[in-house]
Design a protein around this motif. Structure first.
Motif, PDB file in Angstrom:
ATOM      1  N   GLY A  18       0.702  18.405  -0.575  1.00  0.00           N
ATOM      2  CA  GLY A  18       1.722  17.375  -0.395  1.00  0.00           C
ATOM      3  C   GLY A  18       2.147  17.366   1.065  1.00  0.00           C
ATOM      4  O   GLY A  18       2.073  18.379   1.758  1.00  0.00           O
ATOM      5  N   PHE A  19       2.579  16.205   1.536  1.00  0.00           N
ATOM      6  CA  PHE A  19       2.860  16.053   2.965  1.00  0.00           C
ATOM      7  C   PHE A  19       4.028  16.933   3.406  1.00  0.00           C
ATOM      8  O   PHE A  19       3.985  17.551   4.464  1.00  0.00           O
TER       9      PHE A  19
ATOM     10  N   ASP B 294      -6.572  12.847   3.402  1.00  0.00           N
ATOM     11  CA  ASP B 294      -7.809  12.850   2.636  1.00  0.00           C
ATOM     12  C   ASP B 294      -7.486  12.806   1.155  1.00  0.00           C
ATOM     13  O   ASP B 294      -6.383  13.129   0.731  1.00  0.00           O
ATOM     14  N   GLU B 295      -8.496  12.417   0.357  1.00  0.00           N
ATOM     15  CA  GLU B 295      -8.307  12.322  -1.090  1.00  0.00           C
ATOM     16  C   GLU B 295      -8.760  13.589  -1.803  1.00  0.00           C
ATOM     17  O   GLU B 295      -8.892  13.600  -3.019  1.00  0.00           O
TER      18      GLU B 295
ATOM     19  N   PHE C 217       5.316  11.649  -1.210  1.00  0.00           N
ATOM     20  CA  PHE C 217       4.061  11.805  -0.481  1.00  0.00           C
ATOM     21  C   PHE C 217       3.346  13.077  -0.923  1.00  0.00           C
ATOM     22  O   PHE C 217       3.046  13.977  -0.142  1.00  0.00           O
ATOM     23  N   ARG C 218       3.119  13.149  -2.215  1.00  0.00           N
ATOM     24  CA  ARG C 218       2.333  14.234  -2.811  1.00  0.00           C
ATOM     25  C   ARG C 218       1.813  13.741  -4.143  1.00  0.00           C
ATOM     26  O   ARG C 218       2.313  12.752  -4.692  1.00  0.00           O
ATOM     27  N   ARG C 219       0.837  14.439  -4.692  1.00  0.00           N
ATOM     28  CA  ARG C 219       0.290  14.036  -5.998  1.00  0.00           C
ATOM     29  C   ARG C 219       1.211  14.454  -7.115  1.00  0.00           C
ATOM     30  O   ARG C 219       1.956  15.403  -7.003  1.00  0.00           O
TER      31      ARG C 219
ATOM     32  N   ALA D 188       2.443   5.338   8.321  1.00  0.00           N
ATOM     33  CA  ALA D 188       3.201   5.963   7.227  1.00  0.00           C
ATOM     34  C   ALA D 188       3.350   7.459   7.505  1.00  0.00           C
ATOM     35  O   ALA D 188       4.436   8.024   7.349  1.00  0.00           O
TER      36      ALA D 188
ATOM     37  N   THR E 172      -2.052  14.803   1.508  1.00  0.00           N
ATOM     38  CA  THR E 172      -2.067  13.523   0.804  1.00  0.00           C
ATOM     39  C   THR E 172      -0.730  12.812   1.005  1.00  0.00           C
ATOM     40  O   THR E 172       0.296  13.464   1.194  1.00  0.00           O
ATOM     41  N   LEU E 173      -0.779  11.489   0.981  1.00  0.00           N
ATOM     42  CA  LEU E 173       0.446  10.674   0.996  1.00  0.00           C
ATOM     43  C   LEU E 173       0.789  10.219  -0.424  1.00  0.00           C
ATOM     44  O   LEU E 173       1.592   9.309  -0.599  1.00  0.00           O
ATOM     45  N   GLY E 174       0.149  10.824  -1.426  1.00  0.00           N
ATOM     46  CA  GLY E 174       0.449  10.473  -2.809  1.00  0.00           C
ATOM     47  C   GLY E 174      -0.689   9.707  -3.446  1.00  0.00           C
ATOM     48  O   GLY E 174      -1.752   9.537  -2.850  1.00  0.00           O
ATOM     49  N   PRO E 175      -0.477   9.220  -4.685  1.00  0.00           N
ATOM     50  CA  PRO E 175      -1.577   8.616  -5.438  1.00  0.00           C
ATOM     51  C   PRO E 175      -1.982   7.226  -4.957  1.00  0.00           C
ATOM     52  O   PRO E 175      -3.018   6.715  -5.385  1.00  0.00           O
ATOM     53  N   ARG E 176      -1.189   6.605  -4.100  1.00  0.00           N
ATOM     54  CA  ARG E 176      -1.544   5.258  -3.646  1.00  0.00           C
ATOM     55  C   ARG E 176      -2.556   5.348  -2.489  1.00  0.00           C
ATOM     56  O   ARG E 176      -2.472   6.247  -1.658  1.00  0.00           O
ATOM     57  N   ILE E 177      -3.482   4.400  -2.461  1.00  0.00           N
ATOM     58  CA  ILE E 177      -4.537   4.422  -1.446  1.00  0.00           C
ATOM     59  C   ILE E 177      -4.099   3.540  -0.283  1.00  0.00           C
ATOM     60  O   ILE E 177      -3.989   2.321  -0.430  1.00  0.00           O
ATOM     61  N   LEU E 178      -3.891   4.137   0.884  1.00  0.00           N
ATOM     62  CA  LEU E 178      -3.484   3.353   2.054  1.00  0.00           C
ATOM     63  C   LEU E 178      -4.707   3.011   2.895  1.00  0.00           C
ATOM     64  O   LEU E 178      -5.603   3.832   3.070  1.00  0.00           O
ATOM     65  N   ARG E 179      -4.730   1.810   3.429  1.00  0.00           N
ATOM     66  CA  ARG E 179      -5.808   1.420   4.328  1.00  0.00           C
ATOM     67  C   ARG E 179      -5.711   2.211   5.629  1.00  0.00           C
ATOM     68  O   ARG E 179      -4.640   2.700   5.988  1.00  0.00           O
TER      69      ARG E 179
ATOM     70  N   SER F 217       8.353   4.241   4.547  1.00  0.00           N
ATOM     71  CA  SER F 217       7.627   5.521   4.533  1.00  0.00           C
ATOM     72  C   SER F 217       8.609   6.684   4.597  1.00  0.00           C
ATOM     73  O   SER F 217       8.428   7.694   3.904  1.00  0.00           O
TER      74      SER F 217
ATOM     75  N   THR G  20      -2.896   1.380   7.884  1.00  0.00           N
ATOM     76  CA  THR G  20      -1.550   1.604   7.349  1.00  0.00           C
ATOM     77  C   THR G  20      -1.189   3.090   7.325  1.00  0.00           C
ATOM     78  O   THR G  20      -0.038   3.471   7.532  1.00  0.00           O
TER      79      THR G  20
ATOM     80  N   ALA H 102      -4.660  -0.620  -3.483  1.00  0.00           N
ATOM     81  CA  ALA H 102      -3.926   0.637  -3.285  1.00  0.00           C
ATOM     82  C   ALA H 102      -3.779   1.436  -4.571  1.00  0.00           C
ATOM     83  O   ALA H 102      -3.218   2.522  -4.548  1.00  0.00           O
TER      84      ALA H 102
ATOM     85  N   GLU I  38       0.835  -1.212   0.000  1.00  0.00           N
ATOM     86  CA  GLU I  38       0.000   0.000   0.000  1.00  0.00           C
ATOM     87  C   GLU I  38       0.865   1.255   0.000  1.00  0.00           C
ATOM     88  O   GLU I  38       0.603   2.218  -0.724  1.00  0.00           O
TER      89      GLU I  38
END
Lengths: 253, 253
Positions: free
Chosen positions: B180-181, B173-174, A251-253, B239, B225-232, A242, B235, A140, A99
């Motif tokens: 960016g983090f 959030d999405e 950790f950004r788009r 991260a 955001t933590l980027g384009p990947r979807i974390l549960r 991480s 998780t 993910a 993920e």
């Protein structure tokens, strides 16, 4: 948009028939329907695809491949060398790190690994671990399914990583000489192969033993620390992966 | 060196009697022995202590408090606001983030939390979660036991964090507008209360709903955001907490 992986190459604009295990999975397990839009990933890239036809009985799905989706993969691949741990910890490690964005996993039967796997059981576990990686990658929205390998010996694990372009292995360890994590990452970027793949090595429950430490360092690994707190084997990998992805600006788009 | 926590204050050089629940635990469960050396943490600092006497029947241990041990706590406290999730996910989240270095946890009954807890069950869960935090803190060699709170309402959760000095809440959030983090962390450091405590808010399995998003932003949270990947949900917190601790330079001795 649900994401699925196919093993065969796909071409934007073309119509493809997905059969075999994937076709069975999509037609009979996920029960996709005509007109449904899926993200289909193949060869490290995902495309927006429309389901053109479903043959549930034969387990075949026809898709029309549309535009590529924005890439979701970190630019620098980050691998995890994970000491074999007890119970279903390896499943959790693979799930969580997939993920987060890990590129792949090499599970090592370490000196202090309690579990012992013969060749047959190691292969069975690998099949299960690969399924976990594939499901987590789909969930993910990854573009690749992280690879999962198993190594009975430390040298094999290092060779597995080398073969995947890993130029630097960070050995998580309690050694007094261990570098701070940022220092180690900055040194790795400054050295040869700065943009090359990187790996983190996490010991099993009891940590690494002295022979393993010595051998890792002989093979070019660098001992690193995550600070004075003691992280469990199932926690350390995600914290380290991480930190690397954050360091790399992922950790950004 | 095994680490234990005591609730009463201890003084270097003095002899202390540990009774009550802690004394029972050390004398009868851990079965410490006279002469054994323990790391005893109290009031945010750990000391090297020698066991001077054990009364197993009464559940009392006498310790002589020695030198303070090097601090193991991050300089800037990092809290986790965690949407209530199913099964034993909250236990895992508390365990892993306590190892990594989180300062405390506020579990929020979010709009999309599937589990519903009445006051009695919420209190029972808090007791269990606090035990998990205490055990993980001892295992990880922390100097504090992270606090665990429960909030039935979003505003309560934000007040819980405020009361602990949290100046900035990062809402995972999405949202398209999510920062960016790293940008969010740099802005937080540059703004008022730069060195103050910080928190990450992680939604339950279904994420945050629109009313919650709006309310968080009204109360000063920043979407990240933590980027384009979807974390549960189980998780994402680790991260994010790991990235903050890495950013703060805590991943070193």
């Amino acid at each position: 948009m649900p994401r699925v992986f196919v093993d065969e190459p796909i071409t934007p604009g073309a119509r493809h028939t997905v059969g075999g295990e994937d076709g069975h999975h999509y037609a009979r397990v996920l029960r996709v329907r005509r007109g449904e839009v899926l993200a289909v990933a193949s060869g490290g890239r995902a495309y927006r695809c429309e389901v053109a036809a479903v043959d549930a009985r034969a387990g075949r799905v026809d898709i029309v491949v549309g535009d590529p989706l924005p890439p979701a993969e970190p630019r620098r691949p980050v691998f995890l060398l994970q000491g074999l741990a007890k119970g279903d910890k390896i499943e959790s490690v693979i799930q969580h790190n997939t993920e987060a964005g890990a590129a792949g996993f090499c599970v090592l039967a370490a000196a202090r690994s309690v579990v012992r796997l013969d060749a047959r059981r190691a292969e069975e576990r690998c099949v299960r671990w690969r399924r976990v990686a594939r499901e987590a990658a789909a969930q993910a929205q990854r573009d690749i399914v992280p690879e999962v390998g198993f190594a009975g010996q430390l040298d094999q694990a290092m060779a597995w990583l080398s073969a995947r372009g890993v130029a630097r292995v960070l050995l998580l360890d309690e050694l007094e000489s261990a570098r701070g994590f940022r220092q180690a990452l900055e040194e790795a970027s400054a050295g040869e192969g700065g943009g090359a793949a990187i790996a983190v090595a996490v010991g099993p429950e009891g940590g690494w033993d002295d022979r393993e430490r010595t051998r890792f360092l002989e093979l070019g690994a660098v001992a690193v620390t995550l600070g004075p707190r003691i992280l469990r084997t199932e926690t350390a990998g995600l914290a380290a992966v991480s930190a690397i992805l954050y360091h790399d600006g992922e950790f950004r788009r």
